[in-house]
Design a protein around this motif. Sequence first.
Motif, PDB file in Angstrom:
ATOM      1  N   THR A 129      24.182 -16.251 -16.922  1.00 46.29           N
ATOM      2  CA  THR A 129      24.656 -15.107 -17.705  1.00 46.29           C
ATOM      3  C   THR A 129      26.076 -14.726 -17.276  1.00 46.29           C
ATOM      4  OG1 THR A 129      22.418 -14.279 -18.080  1.00 46.29           O
ATOM      5  CG2 THR A 129      24.199 -12.664 -18.253  1.00 46.29           C
ATOM      6  N   PHE A 134      29.505 -15.031 -19.741  1.00 49.32           N
ATOM      7  CA  PHE A 134      30.322 -13.876 -20.128  1.00 49.32           C
ATOM      8  C   PHE A 134      31.622 -13.797 -19.322  1.00 49.32           C
ATOM      9  CE2 PHE A 134      26.293 -12.897 -22.080  1.00 49.32           C
ATOM     10  CZ  PHE A 134      26.675 -12.342 -23.284  1.00 49.32           C
ATOM     11  N   ARG A 171      32.354   0.151 -21.787  1.00 48.52           N
ATOM     12  CA  ARG A 171      32.988  -1.051 -22.356  1.00 48.52           C
ATOM     13  C   ARG A 171      34.503  -0.855 -22.446  1.00 48.52           C
ATOM     14  NH1 ARG A 171      30.952  -5.371 -26.137  1.00 48.52           N
ATOM     15  NH2 ARG A 171      32.765  -5.983 -27.325  1.00 48.52           N
ATOM     16  N   ILE A 220      18.129   0.039 -19.818  1.00 49.95           N
ATOM     17  CA  ILE A 220      17.816  -0.393 -21.183  1.00 49.95           C
ATOM     18  C   ILE A 220      16.458   0.170 -21.597  1.00 49.95           C
ATOM     19  CG2 ILE A 220      17.356  -2.414 -22.650  1.00 49.95           C
ATOM     20  CD1 ILE A 220      20.301  -2.037 -21.704  1.00 49.95           C
ATOM     21  N   ALA A 243      16.482 -10.187 -17.692  1.00 51.72           N
ATOM     22  CA  ALA A 243      16.642  -9.857 -19.118  1.00 51.72           C
ATOM     23  C   ALA A 243      17.489  -8.595 -19.260  1.00 51.72           C
ATOM     24  CB  ALA A 243      15.270  -9.656 -19.764  1.00 51.72           C
ATOM     25  N   ALA A 287      21.106  -9.496 -18.726  1.00 52.01           N
ATOM     26  CA  ALA A 287      21.672 -10.196 -19.887  1.00 52.01           C
ATOM     27  C   ALA A 287      22.055  -9.184 -20.972  1.00 52.01           C
ATOM     28  CB  ALA A 287      20.672 -11.223 -20.432  1.00 52.01           C
ATOM     29  N   ILE A 288      21.175  -8.230 -21.230  1.00 47.43           N
ATOM     30  CA  ILE A 288      21.436  -7.225 -22.274  1.00 47.43           C
ATOM     31  C   ILE A 288      22.634  -6.351 -21.896  1.00 47.43           C
ATOM     32  CG2 ILE A 288      20.513  -5.135 -23.361  1.00 47.43           C
ATOM     33  CD1 ILE A 288      17.708  -6.477 -23.210  1.00 47.43           C
ATOM     34  N   ASP A 318      25.913  -8.196 -22.110  1.00 45.87           N
ATOM     35  CA  ASP A 318      26.285  -8.349 -23.525  1.00 45.87           C
ATOM     36  C   ASP A 318      26.816  -7.033 -24.098  1.00 45.87           C
ATOM     37  OD1 ASP A 318      26.291  -9.714 -26.180  1.00 45.87           O
ATOM     38  OD2 ASP A 318      24.794  -8.186 -26.632  1.00 45.87           O
ATOM     39  N   ARG A 319      26.180  -5.919 -23.760  1.00 48.75           N
ATOM     40  CA  ARG A 319      26.665  -4.629 -24.275  1.00 48.75           C
ATOM     41  C   ARG A 319      28.084  -4.332 -23.779  1.00 48.75           C
ATOM     42  NH1 ARG A 319      21.990   0.041 -24.292  1.00 48.75           N
ATOM     43  NH2 ARG A 319      20.427  -1.093 -25.549  1.00 48.75           N
ATOM     44  N   PHE A 358      30.373  -6.734 -22.559  1.00 48.93           N
ATOM     45  CA  PHE A 358      31.384  -7.783 -22.761  1.00 48.93           C
ATOM     46  C   PHE A 358      31.149  -8.669 -23.984  1.00 48.93           C
ATOM     47  CE2 PHE A 358      30.994  -7.052 -18.144  1.00 48.93           C
ATOM     48  CZ  PHE A 358      32.237  -6.504 -17.931  1.00 48.93           C
ATOM     49  N   GLY A 359      29.997  -8.550 -24.625  1.00 49.16           N
ATOM     50  CA  GLY A 359      29.666  -9.456 -25.736  1.00 49.16           C
ATOM     51  C   GLY A 359      30.646  -9.325 -26.890  1.00 49.16           C
ATOM     52  N   ILE A 360      30.924 -10.454 -27.538  1.00 51.50           N
ATOM     53  CA  ILE A 360      31.781 -10.444 -28.726  1.00 51.50           C
ATOM     54  C   ILE A 360      30.868 -10.217 -29.918  1.00 51.50           C
ATOM     55  CG2 ILE A 360      33.313 -11.847 -30.171  1.00 51.50           C
ATOM     56  CD1 ILE A 360      34.110 -13.257 -27.490  1.00 51.50           C
ATOM     57  N   ARG A 361      31.147  -9.173 -30.689  1.00 47.31           N
ATOM     58  CA  ARG A 361      30.213  -8.824 -31.775  1.00 47.31           C
ATOM     59  C   ARG A 361      30.691  -9.318 -33.137  1.00 47.31           C
ATOM     60  NH1 ARG A 361      29.605  -3.109 -29.558  1.00 47.31           N
ATOM     61  NH2 ARG A 361      28.693  -3.483 -27.522  1.00 47.31           N
TER      62      ARG A 361
END
Lengths: 190, 190
Positions: free
Chosen positions: B41, B45, B130, B164, B177, B180-181, B184-185, B187-190
Amino acid sequence: MVEDSPSNVHLALVHFPVYNKAKEIVSSSVTTLDVHDIARTCRTFGLGSFYVVTPLKTQQELVGRIVSHWLTGYGAEYNPTRKEALLLTRVENSLQDVVADIHERCGEEPKTVITAAKTYPQSIDYESMRQELQKAEPTLLVFGTGWGLEKSIIQRADFVLRPIEGRSDFNHLPVRAAIAIIVDRLFGIR
Amino acid sequence: MVEDSPSNVHLALVHFPVYNKAKEIVSSSVTTLDVHDIARTCRTFGLGSFYVVTPLKTQQELVGRIVSHWLTGYGAEYNPTRKEALLLTRVENSLQDVVADIHERCGEEPKTVITAAKTYPQSIDYESMRQELQKAEPTLLVFGTGWGLEKSIIQRADFVLRPIEGRSDFNHLPVRAAIAIIVDRLFGIR
């Protein structure tokens, strides 16, 4: 259970037909840990059920043993929250059987949602899919193991999401981590 | 590596001091799978490093064996992407040692970010965090194992995120898990 839980959304982890490293169509092995982790993710986000899909009898028996250990065996007493998560778990021979099972239980065939790296006519972004899911129609989220779902499954899907992309040239998330992220994007409370 | 990867953000998985089921302060065991999954993970990221924190020598050796198997052993040849992920992994005795290591490598002490169920003066929502992270200052995301981080760690943190929450009365996500969530919240690209 919380009132707005997506209990008519179901999730399938498919072990056949998937590709192997050499792009041959194979049946991948069930990973015990995927079953545990994905069951807990589904239960946390209020999904209706979690299908493990494999045509191999020995693999079906393995899943049955895991589930019954935690539902009725020593595990049920030792870890009751694990039991609660695994209550959602079902085993089916094929994706067609999963769809038929949901049809029978909900009175309606589910819409199917998959992830794929390429763009398809049914491609949709996460925010739009999140809104689509608020219609509360029976829906099946389909995930492949190994090197991905056999392509005809993708072509027949109602919706196609992009896979989770990070911020590097490395994209090797475990399927259980990708599923946690996707379920959070679709149902997480922000 | 992608240009905007958060390579000065680091992640620590803490095995001591954490609570056990009886709310006693203990050292939890390292889970091999957490090391693999969280390394993947972090690598996906674009995080800078992944620290496994335990004061127990035998547990430190265990992590060392996992890493060296994949970096230099048979595993390196068998699965080069696993090697790439585990290159980020470091082992430290304590959270203080992690902070000191980052200070030494980056020339600056990192801001620390943790998750906690209660509200604190340093509480912040995911969207604000973020944006905060786009300042590109050295930052350490701290996660506890067992029944959560010892409370003085929470009080000393610079930022506190909510854990979460799903859409059910069941909140038992595996830590891998949840990480990972959260990553993503943030650094994730949406």
